[in-house]
Design an enzyme around this catalytic site. Structure first.
Site, PDB file in Angstrom:
ATOM      1  CG  HIS A  29      -7.429   0.549  -8.038  1.00  0.00           C
ATOM      2  ND1 HIS A  29      -7.071  -0.708  -8.484  1.00  0.00           N
ATOM      3  CD2 HIS A  29      -8.490   0.358  -7.218  1.00  0.00           C
ATOM      4  CE1 HIS A  29      -7.886  -1.603  -7.944  1.00  0.00           C
ATOM      5  NE2 HIS A  29      -8.750  -0.978  -7.183  1.00  0.00           N
ATOM      6  CB  SER A 103      -9.824  -0.335  -3.610  1.00  0.00           C
ATOM      7  OG  SER A 103     -10.695  -1.339  -3.157  1.00  0.00           O
ATOM      8  CD  GLU A 121     -15.878  -8.687   0.835  1.00  0.00           C
ATOM      9  OE1 GLU A 121     -16.892  -9.401   0.651  1.00  0.00           O
ATOM     10  OE2 GLU A 121     -15.537  -7.749   0.086  1.00  0.00           O
ATOM     11  CG  ASP A 170     -15.435  -1.491  -5.547  1.00  0.00           C
ATOM     12  OD1 ASP A 170     -15.651  -1.595  -4.327  1.00  0.00           O
ATOM     13  OD2 ASP A 170     -14.503  -2.065  -6.126  1.00  0.00           O
TER      14      ASP A 170
END
Length: 276
Positions: A29, A103, A121, A170
Site C-alpha cells: 500500500h 488496496s 474480484e 497481488d
C-alpha cells in the site's frame, strides 16, 4: 476434470481478512501511494486497475484478524514509522477505529475527478463484500467493480483510454503455477500497454523458491525500467510460512524508487530489530 475442480477450490479458499494489515500489506500500500502521488503531479487522467481487489476494507477486531494477529507485524508499526517517513503517516490516517484500508480503499482515497478505478474480484462472497463496502463511495467516484477472472478482465480492459495508468497484481498464489502464469501475462500485456505501470506483489515463503519464477521478468526489461524490493519480518526467527514480501514495478516513475527505498529501509529495520 478433478484437477481443475481442486485448483478452483484452492484458489478461492483464501481469505485475506486473516492477514489484513500485516507487513506485506504495508509494503503493497505504501508502494501504491507513492506511485499515485507521483502521477498526480500532472493533471492528465489515470486509470488504476486492481486485479485481485479483495474486500476493500478489513476489520482488525474481527475473529479472523484476531486469529493470528498479523496486523501486529505491519499496521501496529505505522505510528512509529510515520515519525520518519510521510507515506506511513498517510497510510495510518486512512485507517480509523481498527478498520484497515485494503488496496481498493487506498486507491479510491487518491482518486481525482478525472481518474478512474477498476476493481476486479472473482470470489463470489468476497466480491459481494467489496460491492457492499463501496456502495456509497462508488456513487460519487468513477469506480467500476467487476466479478471476472482477473487475467481475462485485465486483458480485455488494457489498453485503457487514459494516458497513464497502474495495473496492480497481488494474487494469493495458493496455486504454485500462479507465479509463472503472472510473469508471462504481464510480459505479454505490457506489449500493448508499454506506458503502463505494472505493480506485482509476491510472498517469500520459508524454504520455498516459487517466487523466483517472477524474476524471469528482469531479463525482459531494461534495468532502469524495473524496480525490485524485498522486506522481511523476523528473518532469522521464522521457520515456516511467509517471512518476506517482494514487489516488482515495471515502469517505476522517476524518484519514486528512491522514496520507496528510504521507506522500506525503515520498515525492514523495524521488522528485524536484531539484524544489522
Amino acid at each position: 476434470p478433478l484437477h481443475k475442480i481442486l485448483t478452483y477450490l484452492i484458489m478461492y479458499s483464501y481469505q485475506h481478512r486473516y492477514h489484513a494489515g500485516n507487513f506485506a500489506d504495508i509494503h503493497k500500500h505504501v508502494t501504491l501511494l507513492a506511485i499515485l502521488k507521483y502521477l498526480h503531479n500532472k493533471e492528465s487522467a489515470c486509470c488504476i486497475i486492481d486485479a485481485f481487489a479483495g474486500e476493500g476494507i478489513y476489520n482488525l477486531n474481527s475473529k479472523e484478524s484476531d486469529f493470528n494477529q498479523e496486523y501486529k507485524t505491519g499496521y501496529s508499526l505505522l505510528k512509529d514509522l510515520s515519525e520518519k517517513n510521510f507515506l506511513y503517516e498517510e497510510l495510518l490516517q486512512k485507517t480509523t477505529e481498527n478498520i484497515y484500508s485494503g488496496s481498493p480503499y487506498v486507491i479510491q482515497s487518491e482518486l481525482r475527478s478525472q481518474d478512474r478505478a477498476i476493481f476486479i474480484e472473482n470470489h463470489t462472497k468476497t466480491h459481494a463484500l467489496l460491492v457492499d463496502n463501496f456502495k456509497e463511495i462508488s456513487r460519487h467516484k468513477n469506480i467500476k467493480i467487476y466479478k471476472r477472472d482477473s487475467y481475462e478482465a485485465v486483458n480485455a480492459l488494457v489498453p485503457y483510454k487514459e494516458p497513464r495508468g497502474i495495473i496492480f497484481f497481488d494474487p494469493s498464489y495458493e496455486v504454485k503455477t500462479e507465479y509463472h502464469k503472472l510473469a508471462n501475462f504481464v510480459y505479454n500485456n505490457y506489449k500493448k500497454n508499454p506506458q503502463g505501470i505494472y505493480v506485482i506483489w509476491y510472498p517469500i515463503i520459508f524454504q520455498k523458491s516459487f517466487h523466483k519464477e517472477l524474476f524471469w521478468l528482469f531479463d525482459k526489461f531494461p534495468k532502469d525500467k524495473i524496480w525490485h524490493n524485498q522486506i522481511f519480518h523476523k528473518k532469522n526467527e521464522v521457520k515456516k510460512g511467509m517471512y518476506g514480501s517482494g514487489i516488482i514495478v515495471i515502469n517505476i516513475p522517476w524518484t519514486v524508487d528512491t522514496i520507496l527505498d528510504e521507506h522500506f529501509h525503515s520498515l525492514n529495520e523495524k521488522s528485524n530489530p536484531t539484524q544489522s
